[in-house]
Design an enzyme around this catalytic site. Structure first.
Site, PDB file in Angstrom:
ATOM      1  N   GLU A 230      -9.795  -0.346   4.680  1.00  0.00           N
ATOM      2  CA  GLU A 230      -9.777  -1.314   3.570  1.00  0.00           C
ATOM      3  C   GLU A 230     -11.005  -2.214   3.506  1.00  0.00           C
ATOM      4  OE1 GLU A 230      -6.036  -3.344   4.051  1.00  0.00           O
ATOM      5  OE2 GLU A 230      -4.879  -1.513   3.830  1.00  0.00           O
TER       6      GLU A 230
ATOM      7  N   GLU B 245      -0.680   7.410   4.208  1.00  0.00           N
ATOM      8  CA  GLU B 245       0.445   6.461   4.312  1.00  0.00           C
ATOM      9  C   GLU B 245       1.355   6.596   3.101  1.00  0.00           C
ATOM     10  OE1 GLU B 245      -1.055   2.470   4.995  1.00  0.00           O
ATOM     11  OE2 GLU B 245      -2.628   3.196   6.323  1.00  0.00           O
TER      12      GLU B 245
END
Ligand code: XIL
Length: 379
Positions: A166, A271
């Site tokens: 991220e 995910e």
């Protein structure tokens, strides 16, 4: 005995119904003995995430289900900096080691999550002993030390590392994290180089959410091109895949798969979970510090999912899996962020205390219709 047309039609529809039942039973039987990982074995690994508590308890029923259905595993939290390295010099290896042993025993693809991230990292990491911000060289030394220790411990065993998580904002380029603010934009190059000097074999991956976002996509593609010229050992892109019933637009998701694959990146869906609850305040990211106030209005299914929504969930999963199959040559792994709806982080994110239904197994660890539908794509 002669029969008339009506009797004939009745008989044949009875035969057809009987055949359909037999087919259904055969399908159910086939599903019972097989597993999603076996059905997709020629396409990509099917993975899941294991929580701290689940790894600690290692309940045989749960662990057997994981071993039966999945051939790739990630620790949901226990390899994150705050868990594994909470204080300078203090390392908690118990759960991470247990995880590696379990995965090795079942010959699973092991994913290390995560080396460099702005979340779930203690604030001391960015400070000196007096609490003052570290300078660039000191933070780089700390990053290198951390990576060297954890990636070093599992070098030769770990199959893939989420090296940086991220680091890119949707439309503003680099996220202004302490890593970026102190080291500058080359912090990502450093992280990949440190990972490679420590572990010469694991696949090195950049992981992020909202990877369908055109701004993020363009920025990452540009980074990959330039980084590869500089010799940075980035090999894969992880698309987290925290998706919903109506976001993202699947064509944007596909555009990203295509774009990253065109740069020679291996693709990992890292995910995956599918949120069926109303979107809280137009929020659709996975920045874990986000949180919104609970109300019954945004928790509409506390006692079970209506059939109509269950069907929407199933159809949406099928849509994604058809897309993954289309890109099977580039995709190494599709990992769900958990096993059962009961333990999904999506019950508490981004609103605490809701009842969500994002995964393949229900609250009793039984296969859901979406499981069967994904399986049937391969039968
Ligand atoms: C989540 C875990 O599932 C939660 O248990 C924890 O409280 C917060 O983090 N992006 C990531 C994952 O890369 O590590 C996050 O996992 C979800 C968003």
């Amino acid at each position: 005995m002669t029969i008339n047309r009506r009797q004939f039609l009745l008989q044949s529809s009875a035969t057809l119904a009987a055949l359909a039942t037999i087919k259904q039973r055969a399908l159910a039987k086939a599903l019972e003995i097989t597993s999603i990982k076996d059905l997709y074995k020629d396409d990509f690994y099917i993975g899941t995430a294991i929580g701290d508590r689940q790894m600690h308890e290692a309940n045989p029923k749960f662990m057997n289900l994981v071993a039966k259905e999945f051939n790739a595993v990630t620790m949901e939290n226990s390899m994150k900096w705050e868990r594994v390295h909470p204080r300078p010099g203090k390392w908690n290896w118990e759960l991470a080691d247990k995880f590696m042993d379990f995965a090795d025993k079942h010959k699973m693809f092991k994913v290390g999550h995560v080396l460099v991230w702005h979340s779930q990292v203690p604030s001391w990491v960015f400070q000196d002993e007096a609490g003052k911000p570290l300078d660039k060289n000191a933070l780089l030394a700390r990053m290198r030390g951390h990576i060297g220790k954890i990636a070093g411990r599992y070098a030769g065993r770990m199959n893939s590392w989420d090296v940086v998580n991220e680091a890119i904002d949707e439309d503003k380029g680099w996220r202004k994290s302490p890593w970026f603010n102190i080291i500058g934009p080359d912090f990502m190059d450093y992280a990949f180089n440190f990972a490679r000097e420590t572990d010469s074999s694991a696949q090195l991956v950049y992981n992020d959410y909202n990877m369908h976002n055109p701004g993020k996509r363009a920025f990452l593609v540009d980074y990959i091109r330039k980084a590869k010229k500089r010799g940075v050992p980035i090999q894969g892109v992880g698309l987290q895949g925290h998706v919903g019933l109506d976001f993202p637009d699947i064509s944007e998701f596909e555009a990203s798969l295509k774009a990253y694959a065109a740069e020679g990146m291996r693709l990992h869906i890292t995910e995956l979970d599918l949120d069926v609850l109303p979107v809280a305040w137009e929020f659709s990211g996975a920045e874990i510090s986000a949180s919104f106030e609970y109300s019954d209005k945004i928790n509409p299914y506390p006692n079970g999912l209506p059939a109509k929504v269950e069907q929407q969930l199933t159809d949406r999963y099928v849509e994604f899996f058809k897309l993954f199959l289309k890109y099977r040559d580039h995709i190494d792994r599709v990992t769900f962020w958990g096993v059962s709806d009961k333990n999904s982080w999506k019950n508490d994110f981004p609103v605490k205390g809701r009842t969500n239904y994002p995964l393949l197994f229900d609250r009793n660890f039984e296969r859901k219709p979406c499981y069967d539908a994904i399986a049937k794509l391969k039968i």
